[in-house]
Design an enzyme around this catalytic site. Structure first.
Site, PDB file in Angstrom:
ATOM      1  N   HIS A   1       0.813  -1.213   0.000  1.00  0.00           N
ATOM      2  CA  HIS A   1       0.000   0.000   0.000  1.00  0.00           C
ATOM      3  C   HIS A   1       0.851   1.269   0.000  1.00  0.00           C
ATOM      4  CE1 HIS A   1      -0.420  -0.565   4.682  1.00  0.00           C
ATOM      5  NE2 HIS A   1       0.827  -0.414   4.306  1.00  0.00           N
ATOM      6  N   ASN A   2       0.372   2.246  -0.756  1.00  0.00           N
ATOM      7  CA  ASN A   2       1.011   3.564  -0.890  1.00  0.00           C
ATOM      8  C   ASN A   2       2.374   3.524  -1.579  1.00  0.00           C
ATOM      9  OD1 ASN A   2      -0.797   3.922   1.837  1.00  0.00           O
ATOM     10  ND2 ASN A   2      -0.736   5.800   0.611  1.00  0.00           N
TER      11      ASN A   2
END
Length: 213
Positions: A111-112
């Site tokens: 994520h990210n």
């Protein structure tokens, strides 16, 4: 869904997904809710775009509790994604894969993660959450990259490299942990000589002990 986009058998497209023109989703691709695909994106069978990021906190009862992952994944124009690759949605904001980047089979982007333009990411590599990869980087097979790092533009990571710190631009690294390529190859060459060196030291020690010195 843009003109000319082809969606294969068994694909699962979530609410609020947008896809550009002339995309190709092969069989059994999953695009989770609100994710965005640019134009001419190709995704091979079994890939999952926008699965939840790996986010857990220890609760008061001694059990892990999941943290909502409310961001999205955004794939730029001309991105290719290999079979059974997973790209996690951001906890907040966006997980981004830049224009023209090519991702092999069995890759995981946490994520990210932000991947720049025209990168190459090769089989079974994994990038942990919130790491940023610059443009034109090459990440070879089975590379593992820790989270919250910066991988410089036009850098190359050799096969099986373990990255625990930032990588500068225009550089080539290899090994675990990652070292500049020339240093890593010297270390490997020295390591191959270690058994003979140990044998020689033992022989010298035995000779010294027998002489009483």
């Amino acid at each position: 869904i843009g003109d000319g986009t082809d969606i294969g058998n068994g694909c699962d497209i979530g609410d609020g997904v947008s896809m550009g023109e002339n995309c190709r989703l092969h069989a059994h691709v999953t695009i989770r809710e609100r994710c965005k695909l640019g134009n001419r994106v190709t995704i091979q069978p079994g890939a999952v775009i926008g699965s939840d990021g790996f986010g857990f906190l220890m609760g008061d009862n001694g059990r892990y509790v999941g943290i909502d992952q409310v961001g999205i994944v955004e794939l730029g124009d001309d991105v290719d994604v290999g079979a059974n690759t997973t790209i996690d949605r951001a906890r907040f904001g966006r997980t981004i894969v830049g224009e023209g980047t090519k991702i092999d089979n069995l890759i995981q982007l946490g994520h990210n993660v932000v991947v720049g333009k025209h990168c190459i990411i090769v089989a079974q590599s994994g990038i942990a959450g919130s790491t940023k990869v610059g443009d034109y980087a090459t990440i070879a097979a089975q590379v593992g990259i820790s989270g919250h790092l910066k991988i410089g533009s036009k850098s190359t990571l050799g096969a099986k490299t373990g990255v625990l710190s930032d990588i500068p631009e225009n550089s080539t690294y290899w090994g675990m942990p990652a070292f500049p390529y020339k240093d890593a190859t010297r270390q490997y060459a020295a390591l191959k000589k270690l058994p003979a060196l140990i044998k020689e030291v033992r022989a010298l020690k035995k000779e010294l002990d027998s002489s009483g010195k």
